[in-house]
Design a protein around this motif. Structure first.
Motif, PDB file in Angstrom:
ATOM      1  N   GLU A 300       0.836  -1.205   0.000  1.00 39.90           N
ATOM      2  CA  GLU A 300       0.000   0.000   0.000  1.00 39.90           C
ATOM      3  C   GLU A 300       0.868   1.251   0.000  1.00 39.90           C
ATOM      4  O   GLU A 300       1.790   1.384   0.798  1.00 39.90           O
ATOM      5  CB  GLU A 300      -0.916   0.009   1.220  1.00 39.90           C
ATOM      6  CG  GLU A 300      -1.876   1.187   1.262  1.00 39.90           C
ATOM      7  CD  GLU A 300      -2.731   1.209   2.511  1.00 39.90           C
ATOM      8  OE1 GLU A 300      -3.392   2.237   2.749  1.00 39.90           O
ATOM      9  OE2 GLU A 300      -2.718   0.197   3.248  1.00 39.90           O
ATOM     10  N   HIS A 301       0.559   2.164  -0.915  1.00 39.29           N
ATOM     11  CA  HIS A 301       1.322   3.405  -1.013  1.00 39.29           C
ATOM     12  C   HIS A 301       1.203   4.194   0.295  1.00 39.29           C
ATOM     13  O   HIS A 301       0.125   4.339   0.862  1.00 39.29           O
ATOM     14  CB  HIS A 301       0.793   4.242  -2.179  1.00 39.29           C
ATOM     15  CG  HIS A 301       1.649   5.414  -2.521  1.00 39.29           C
ATOM     16  ND1 HIS A 301       1.250   6.714  -2.325  1.00 39.29           N
ATOM     17  CD2 HIS A 301       2.904   5.488  -3.048  1.00 39.29           C
ATOM     18  CE1 HIS A 301       2.204   7.541  -2.720  1.00 39.29           C
ATOM     19  NE2 HIS A 301       3.221   6.819  -3.164  1.00 39.29           N
ATOM     20  N   ASN A 302       2.340   4.701   0.764  1.00 35.30           N
ATOM     21  CA  ASN A 302       2.414   5.527   1.980  1.00 35.30           C
ATOM     22  C   ASN A 302       2.040   4.776   3.257  1.00 35.30           C
ATOM     23  O   ASN A 302       1.767   5.393   4.281  1.00 35.30           O
ATOM     24  CB  ASN A 302       1.566   6.792   1.859  1.00 35.30           C
ATOM     25  CG  ASN A 302       2.160   7.789   0.876  1.00 35.30           C
ATOM     26  OD1 ASN A 302       3.329   7.699   0.518  1.00 35.30           O
ATOM     27  ND2 ASN A 302       1.346   8.738   0.431  1.00 35.30           N
ATOM     28  N   SER A 303       2.035   3.452   3.189  1.00 39.81           N
ATOM     29  CA  SER A 303       1.792   2.639   4.378  1.00 39.81           C
ATOM     30  C   SER A 303       3.076   2.491   5.188  1.00 39.81           C
ATOM     31  O   SER A 303       4.164   2.861   4.737  1.00 39.81           O
ATOM     32  CB  SER A 303       1.304   1.248   3.972  1.00 39.81           C
ATOM     33  OG  SER A 303       2.328   0.557   3.247  1.00 39.81           O
ATOM     34  N   PHE A 304       2.960   1.940   6.370  1.00 43.00           N
ATOM     35  CA  PHE A 304       4.140   1.649   7.188  1.00 43.00           C
ATOM     36  C   PHE A 304       5.121   0.754   6.431  1.00 43.00           C
ATOM     37  O   PHE A 304       6.326   1.005   6.401  1.00 43.00           O
ATOM     38  CB  PHE A 304       3.709   0.983   8.500  1.00 43.00           C
ATOM     39  CG  PHE A 304       4.799   0.199   9.169  1.00 43.00           C
ATOM     40  CD1 PHE A 304       5.860   0.849   9.794  1.00 43.00           C
ATOM     41  CD2 PHE A 304       4.783  -1.187   9.157  1.00 43.00           C
ATOM     42  CE1 PHE A 304       6.885   0.117  10.410  1.00 43.00           C
ATOM     43  CE2 PHE A 304       5.792  -1.923   9.749  1.00 43.00           C
ATOM     44  CZ  PHE A 304       6.846  -1.261  10.381  1.00 43.00           C
ATOM     45  N   ILE A 521       1.989  12.410   5.981  1.00 41.94           N
ATOM     46  CA  ILE A 521       2.064  10.972   6.234  1.00 41.94           C
ATOM     47  C   ILE A 521       1.186  10.671   7.443  1.00 41.94           C
ATOM     48  O   ILE A 521       1.214  11.385   8.450  1.00 41.94           O
ATOM     49  CB  ILE A 521       3.526  10.536   6.470  1.00 41.94           C
ATOM     50  CG1 ILE A 521       4.347  10.750   5.192  1.00 41.94           C
ATOM     51  CG2 ILE A 521       3.599   9.078   6.904  1.00 41.94           C
ATOM     52  CD1 ILE A 521       5.826  10.478   5.346  1.00 41.94           C
ATOM     53  N   ASP A 522       0.401   9.622   7.358  1.00 42.05           N
ATOM     54  CA  ASP A 522      -0.536   9.248   8.415  1.00 42.05           C
ATOM     55  C   ASP A 522       0.188   9.157   9.770  1.00 42.05           C
ATOM     56  O   ASP A 522       1.180   8.446   9.895  1.00 42.05           O
ATOM     57  CB  ASP A 522      -1.148   7.890   8.066  1.00 42.05           C
ATOM     58  CG  ASP A 522      -2.294   7.484   8.987  1.00 42.05           C
ATOM     59  OD1 ASP A 522      -2.337   7.953  10.140  1.00 42.05           O
ATOM     60  OD2 ASP A 522      -3.133   6.683   8.539  1.00 42.05           O
ATOM     61  N   PRO A 523      -0.297   9.866  10.792  1.00 41.97           N
ATOM     62  CA  PRO A 523       0.337   9.788  12.112  1.00 41.97           C
ATOM     63  C   PRO A 523       0.451   8.358  12.650  1.00 41.97           C
ATOM     64  O   PRO A 523       1.399   8.042  13.385  1.00 41.97           O
ATOM     65  CB  PRO A 523      -0.591  10.638  12.999  1.00 41.97           C
ATOM     66  CG  PRO A 523      -1.231  11.599  12.049  1.00 41.97           C
ATOM     67  CD  PRO A 523      -1.406  10.842  10.776  1.00 41.97           C
ATOM     68  N   GLN A 527       3.858   6.557  13.946  1.00 42.94           N
ATOM     69  CA  GLN A 527       3.947   5.841  15.219  1.00 42.94           C
ATOM     70  C   GLN A 527       4.494   4.431  15.006  1.00 42.94           C
ATOM     71  O   GLN A 527       5.350   3.966  15.779  1.00 42.94           O
ATOM     72  CB  GLN A 527       2.569   5.773  15.881  1.00 42.94           C
ATOM     73  CG  GLN A 527       2.587   5.100  17.246  1.00 42.94           C
ATOM     74  CD  GLN A 527       1.206   5.061  17.897  1.00 42.94           C
ATOM     75  OE1 GLN A 527       0.274   5.714  17.424  1.00 42.94           O
ATOM     76  NE2 GLN A 527       1.081   4.317  18.983  1.00 42.94           N
ATOM     77  N   GLN A 528       4.029   3.748  13.981  1.00 42.65           N
ATOM     78  CA  GLN A 528       4.521   2.395  13.698  1.00 42.65           C
ATOM     79  C   GLN A 528       6.017   2.403  13.388  1.00 42.65           C
ATOM     80  O   GLN A 528       6.758   1.527  13.848  1.00 42.65           O
ATOM     81  CB  GLN A 528       3.754   1.799  12.519  1.00 42.65           C
ATOM     82  CG  GLN A 528       2.327   1.399  12.834  1.00 42.65           C
ATOM     83  CD  GLN A 528       1.597   0.909  11.596  1.00 42.65           C
ATOM     84  OE1 GLN A 528       1.375   1.681  10.651  1.00 42.65           O
ATOM     85  NE2 GLN A 528       1.234  -0.359  11.571  1.00 42.65           N
ATOM     86  N   LEU A 529       6.458   3.374  12.592  1.00 44.60           N
ATOM     87  CA  LEU A 529       7.883   3.470  12.270  1.00 44.60           C
ATOM     88  C   LEU A 529       8.701   3.724  13.533  1.00 44.60           C
ATOM     89  O   LEU A 529       9.779   3.143  13.718  1.00 44.60           O
ATOM     90  CB  LEU A 529       8.116   4.588  11.254  1.00 44.60           C
ATOM     91  CG  LEU A 529       7.576   4.341   9.842  1.00 44.60           C
ATOM     92  CD1 LEU A 529       7.624   5.628   9.023  1.00 44.60           C
ATOM     93  CD2 LEU A 529       8.371   3.246   9.133  1.00 44.60           C
ATOM     94  N   GLY A 533      11.636   1.246  15.720  1.00 43.88           N
ATOM     95  CA  GLY A 533      12.998   1.653  16.061  1.00 43.88           C
ATOM     96  C   GLY A 533      13.548   2.791  15.245  1.00 43.88           C
ATOM     97  O   GLY A 533      14.661   3.258  15.495  1.00 43.88           O
ATOM     98  N   HIS A 534      12.790   3.283  14.250  1.00 41.44           N
ATOM     99  CA  HIS A 534      13.226   4.452  13.493  1.00 41.44           C
ATOM    100  C   HIS A 534      13.153   5.697  14.384  1.00 41.44           C
ATOM    101  O   HIS A 534      12.172   5.892  15.115  1.00 41.44           O
ATOM    102  CB  HIS A 534      12.336   4.665  12.263  1.00 41.44           C
ATOM    103  CG  HIS A 534      12.493   3.626  11.210  1.00 41.44           C
ATOM    104  ND1 HIS A 534      13.606   3.534  10.408  1.00 41.44           N
ATOM    105  CD2 HIS A 534      11.658   2.609  10.831  1.00 41.44           C
ATOM    106  CE1 HIS A 534      13.453   2.523   9.565  1.00 41.44           C
ATOM    107  NE2 HIS A 534      12.288   1.951   9.799  1.00 41.44           N
ATOM    108  N   ALA A 535      14.197   6.518  14.312  1.00 38.82           N
ATOM    109  CA  ALA A 535      14.194   7.804  15.031  1.00 38.82           C
ATOM    110  C   ALA A 535      13.520   8.823  14.134  1.00 38.82           C
ATOM    111  O   ALA A 535      14.119   9.308  13.169  1.00 38.82           O
ATOM    112  CB  ALA A 535      15.617   8.225  15.359  1.00 38.82           C
TER     113      ALA A 535
END
Length: 579
Positions: A300-304, A521-523, A527-529, A533-535
């Motif tokens: 899905e485009h722009n998904s996590f 980008i969807d909040p 949050q999932q990113l 562990g992504h900063a």
């Protein structure tokens, strides 16, 4: 500007034309290109006119003291041709010279971005003239091509909003770099200040330089009074650049590097440009698709999942860039091996859906963009079916900020891309070209026809932007404007760690990478990113210029009728304009 600046509801529609399109960040630069197309010039002629006009209308981003790269799609032969218009370090300059002058002879990792030693020979004018002679239509003269810019410099022009903002933001730097000059006498400022939106400005000194270049070609810049003014300025600050460094400068016509991605061919300028980073990232994505780890046509485009894939594969691309991007006249760069399916498949094993890559996984850190977005990318197409993908830059805002007062321009600071680690890839050497961030791009179809001419300026944002636009158009079917309007990510290193002195410029000795995410980008995805562990950090409003400015012209011809579709950046002042 209102608080809803650059919201992701597009303010523009895709532009269509059967005769040609000019797409850049400044309306008056677009007009310069249209003037040349209307005179019978081709896309290359018009692109040079745009480049020259941008030196006036967006001088913090580009100038005659900078560099350029170009790709030219030639429809009658179905070729993609390349030009490297990058300058070289002074032949007599060594790493020890920099250490001696700046650090009492002791080792240091980089050339500071405000140091005179960050100035290398400016390559832009050579690139303009050489591309005109090699690829131009022959129907317009070089004088005609530069005349729109000369008119702007002499007669004046109103400054657009985002250009004015960037200009004002560079005032402090320009004053700091030219302390011996009365602020009111600095020609790139207006009475010692940066302009406000709508202010009317002139620059008569640069008009004189452009007239010399128009009448004498590149010798009007690299020899004579302009060259003497450049060396007078660099001598005053203790540089080792000479008149010979200028007079012996040459552009390089290059064979572009390419990668087959989902039945399209993606074209980039070879090293010392960083286009290799984009091709490696796309190659790893393709290998993950081939092996079934991901499905490009189901994600899905722009998904996590999408953003994690893009972020991690771009990290892998930057790792390869740190190791492999340098002047090929000084370094052996195995581009064919790096872009082989076998090697990319091996690199793809670094990717995990459930883990974040860090510098320690590579042994060499990831580059730091340091918000380097001061470059102009633009593209032009014409009625021949040809297209030119062109980029011109002074690197940082107004480059080094060091003004050549007699001719009204600043010298770039591209030498800051070198490292000062003797023997390392991309270390400073006399006569060498640095790791270069500016990269134009092209896409062609299997039959060799043009698919798109595009680019996304913005320092280390550029290869990430290229990956995003390829995925947006080739996989998700976006129009040029839809691709440009779509939110972006950018990678930035943790600058609290010391510099290892490897690869390109900026602190790169970090074991983690900050992920800058654009508002839109969807909040929940952010949050999932973050939880993985992504900063992460979300950028809004004017900070979104960190994500660069893109221009795209796509060939959408049908039934034998030439039709172009053009899109332009909502994060910039300009537009895509149809002929």
């Amino acid at each position: 500007m209102s608080s809803d600046f650059m919201k992701f509801k597009s303010r523009r529609s895709t532009v269509y034309s059967s005769k040609g399109i000019v797409a850049s960040t400044q309306p008056l630069a677009n007009n310069a290109g249209l003037i040349i197309l209307n005179k019978g010039g081709n896309c290359v002629d018009a692109a040079i006119a745009v480049a020259a006009a941008l030196c006036l209308t967006e001088p913090q981003s580009t100038g005659i003291g900078g560099d350029c790269f170009a790709l030219y799609y030639k429809n009658d032969t179905k070729e993609v041709l390349g030009l490297n218009g990058c300058g070289r370090a002074a032949k007599n300059l060594s790493i020890q010279d920099v250490w001696d002058a700046l650090n009492d002879g002791q080792p240091m990792a980089r050339i500071p971005q405000d140091s005179i030693f960050s100035v290398v020979v400016p390559g832009a004018i050579g690139g303009w003239y050489d591309s005109y002679k090699q690829w131009g239509s022959g129907k317009v003269t070089f004088e005609e091509i530069l005349q729109p810019a000369i008119d702007l410099a002499e007669n004046g022009y109103p400054v657009c909003e985002l250009a004015a903002r960037g200009w004002r933001n560079s005032k402090k730097k320009i004053l700091k770099q030219n302390p011996e000059m009365d602020p009111k006498d600095i020609p790139v400022l207006i009475n010692g200040e940066g302009p406000n939106e709508g202010d009317f400005v002139t620059n008569e000194p640069i008009a004189e330089a452009l007239k010399l270049i128009a009448s004498k070609g590149k010798s009007g810049y690299y020899e004579g009074s302009v060259a003497e003014a450049i060396i007078k300025r660099t001598d005053s600050k203790g540089h080792k650049m000479t008149l010979e460094d200028l007079s012996t400068h040459t552009s390089t016509f290059v064979e572009p590097i390419k990668f087959e991605f989902q039945e399209k061919t993606i074209w980039e300028i070879p090293p010392n440009g960083q286009g290799l980073v984009a091709l490696v990232a796309l190659g790893v994505i393709q290998e993950l698709h081939k092996s079934g780890v991901i499905d490009l046509y189901k994600i899905e485009h722009n998904s996590f999942e999408y953003w994690h894939l893009v972020i991690e594969c771009c990290k892998i691309g930057f790792y390869e860039g740190n190791d492999s991007i340098a002047d090929p006249e000084f370094e052996q760069i195995p581009v064919e091996k790096i872009l082989s399916s076998e090697y990319l498949q091996q690199r793809s094993k670094l990717f995990s859906k459930n883990k974040v890559l860090s510098g320690k996984d590579f042994g060499v850190p990831i580059p730091d963009p340091k918000f380097k977005t001061d470059t102009t990318y633009f593209t032009v197409s014409d009625s021949n079916g040809d297209a030119c993908s062109f980029i011109n830059s002074v690197y940082e805002g107004f480059g080094s900020g060091i003004v050549v007062p007699e001719y009204g321009f600043c010298l770039h600071n591209r030498g800051a891309n070198f490292n000062l680690t003797p023997g390392a890839t991309n270390c400073l050497e006399g006569g060498k070209r640095p790791y270069h961030t500016i990269i134009p791009s092209m896409i062609t179809n299997k039959d060799g026809s043009l698919y798109a001419s595009f680019g996304n300026m913005g320092g280390y944002m550029q290869p990430v932007g290229h990956v995003l636009h390829v995925l947006n158009m080739v996989i998700f079917g976006h129009t040029p404007q839809q691709s440009i309007d779509s939110p972006r990510v950018c990678l930035e290193a943790d600058v609290t760690c010391p510099d290892t002195g490897l690869g390109g410029d900026g602190p790169v000795s970090t074991t983690r990478t900050f992920v800058l995410l654009e508002d839109g980008i969807d909040p929940k995805v952010v949050q999932q990113l973050t939880e993985l562990g992504h900063a992460t950090k979300v950028l809004t409003d004017y900070d979104r210029q960190t994500f660069g400015r893109a221009q795209i012209i796509k060939n959408v011809s049908k039934g034998g009728k030439l039709v172009y579709a053009g899109g332009s950046e909502i994060r910039g002042d300009g537009a895509a304009i149809a002929l």
